[in-house]
Design an enzyme around this catalytic site. Sequence first.
Site, PDB file in Angstrom:
ATOM      1  N   SER A  65      35.576  33.517  39.719  1.00 49.47           N
ATOM      2  CA  SER A  65      36.405  34.244  38.740  1.00 49.47           C
ATOM      3  C   SER A  65      35.733  34.493  37.403  1.00 49.47           C
ATOM      4  O   SER A  65      36.233  35.294  36.612  1.00 49.47           O
ATOM      5  CB  SER A  65      37.678  33.456  38.465  1.00 49.47           C
ATOM      6  OG  SER A  65      38.684  33.872  39.303  1.00 49.47           O
ATOM      7  N   LYS A  68      35.113  37.922  36.636  1.00 48.43           N
ATOM      8  CA  LYS A  68      36.223  38.806  36.224  1.00 48.43           C
ATOM      9  C   LYS A  68      36.086  39.226  34.756  1.00 48.43           C
ATOM     10  O   LYS A  68      36.579  40.265  34.353  1.00 48.43           O
ATOM     11  CB  LYS A  68      37.563  38.101  36.445  1.00 48.43           C
ATOM     12  CG  LYS A  68      37.891  37.879  37.926  1.00 48.43           C
ATOM     13  CD  LYS A  68      39.154  37.038  38.093  1.00 48.43           C
ATOM     14  CE  LYS A  68      39.443  36.766  39.559  1.00 48.43           C
ATOM     15  NZ  LYS A  68      40.535  35.793  39.758  1.00 48.43           N
ATOM     16  N   TYR A 190      36.165  43.588  45.469  1.00 46.22           N
ATOM     17  CA  TYR A 190      36.634  42.372  44.793  1.00 46.22           C
ATOM     18  C   TYR A 190      35.902  41.126  45.327  1.00 46.22           C
ATOM     19  O   TYR A 190      35.422  40.289  44.554  1.00 46.22           O
ATOM     20  CB  TYR A 190      38.157  42.223  44.969  1.00 46.22           C
ATOM     21  CG  TYR A 190      38.677  40.899  44.470  1.00 46.22           C
ATOM     22  CD1 TYR A 190      38.857  40.666  43.104  1.00 46.22           C
ATOM     23  CD2 TYR A 190      38.967  39.848  45.352  1.00 46.22           C
ATOM     24  CE1 TYR A 190      39.305  39.433  42.642  1.00 46.22           C
ATOM     25  CE2 TYR A 190      39.411  38.620  44.898  1.00 46.22           C
ATOM     26  CZ  TYR A 190      39.582  38.419  43.550  1.00 46.22           C
ATOM     27  OH  TYR A 190      40.016  37.192  43.083  1.00 46.22           O
ATOM     28  N   TYR A 242      43.753  29.930  34.334  1.00 42.80           N
ATOM     29  CA  TYR A 242      44.916  29.941  35.227  1.00 42.80           C
ATOM     30  C   TYR A 242      46.125  29.384  34.481  1.00 42.80           C
ATOM     31  O   TYR A 242      46.378  29.757  33.346  1.00 42.80           O
ATOM     32  CB  TYR A 242      44.633  29.158  36.516  1.00 42.80           C
ATOM     33  CG  TYR A 242      43.257  29.404  37.099  1.00 42.80           C
ATOM     34  CD1 TYR A 242      42.874  30.694  37.489  1.00 42.80           C
ATOM     35  CD2 TYR A 242      42.336  28.380  37.254  1.00 42.80           C
ATOM     36  CE1 TYR A 242      41.624  30.930  38.033  1.00 42.80           C
ATOM     37  CE2 TYR A 242      41.080  28.607  37.802  1.00 42.80           C
ATOM     38  CZ  TYR A 242      40.728  29.890  38.174  1.00 42.80           C
ATOM     39  OH  TYR A 242      39.500  30.119  38.697  1.00 42.80           O
ATOM     40  N   VAL A 260      36.634  29.078  40.729  1.00 44.84           N
ATOM     41  CA  VAL A 260      36.867  28.021  41.724  1.00 44.84           C
ATOM     42  C   VAL A 260      35.563  27.472  42.330  1.00 44.84           C
ATOM     43  O   VAL A 260      35.612  26.529  43.106  1.00 44.84           O
ATOM     44  CB  VAL A 260      37.837  28.472  42.850  1.00 44.84           C
ATOM     45  CG1 VAL A 260      39.235  28.707  42.308  1.00 44.84           C
ATOM     46  CG2 VAL A 260      37.310  29.687  43.587  1.00 44.84           C
TER      47      VAL A 260
END
Length: 306
Positions: A65, A68, A190, A242, A260
């Site tokens: 992530s 991102k 993705y 998160y 993660v």
Amino acid sequence: MKTTYKNIIENAYNLTKSLENSGKLATYIPELANVNPSNLGVHMTTLDGTHFGMGNHQDKFSIQSIAKVLSLTLAVKLIGDKVWQRIDVEPSGTKFDSLLLLETYKGIPRNPFVNSGAIVICDILLTYCKNAKIEFLEFVRDLSDIPDLNYSDEIADSEKATGYRNVALCNFIKSFGNIKNEPVDVLDFYFDMCSIEMTCQQLSQTFTFLANGGIKISDGKKIISKSKCKRINALMLTCGFYDESGEFAFKVGLPGKSGVGGGIVALYPHNYAIAVWSPKLNPNGNSFRGMRLLEEVTTHSELSIF
Ligand code: GLU
């Protein structure tokens, strides 16, 4: 690099290393279970380009992530504020792969760092780039000064074979009209985007542009404007961890982003970027020892954004 930073990192690393290595690997992506759970690395790069690291700071790991932030950067570079017509800027208060709030908010993800938001960013890039996979990779290669950086087929394929929740998220958003391309193409991009691997050293170097008002430190190239940089940092602070973003701001006090794969990158504006890696995750999906190490760094340097 200032000796005080070096001492602080050394102490934080040694203390963290001596603690119990709690948590679990992210086995829901099978390939991520194949790492040594005792790995621990940290690397800091300051804006004058000096850097210092310890432990497994030169071992590559899956940044997941954390990528991102880079895909969001490319999207705001390409279409600016139009991004915010498709994605909100609020903490989600739910798990990273939750479907819950998409029903309430009619397919508008809460922020670009939960999976749903990052999937919409991939959709935006597919629309505005000629070849999103290549252009994103080239963007990250340039930003990181790693000309041979690539997607990891092993990690991407592993997630493509098991990523049912992401398939559900993408299709659900499509049902509200907030995915414009074919879900199969959006998901393919993705999963590739999440599969990039870097070392702590490379990651800390790559993220210095966000500590430097959007300017790359190695060649002075403007990546994004100061205002866009401010917004991305604000999102990292409020949504980067998160359902534990409040806790990270409370204990560490820096904008950052976790993945993660057990990596965390954080930055102290006008000063440095720092990356840590320890693969075992706490129940919220953040690196257990990574959070702890960064807390030590900001506590003992007495420097945070607050
Ligand atoms: N590729 C991972 C997923 O979609 C990213 C999760 C993360 O690092 O937060 O589940």
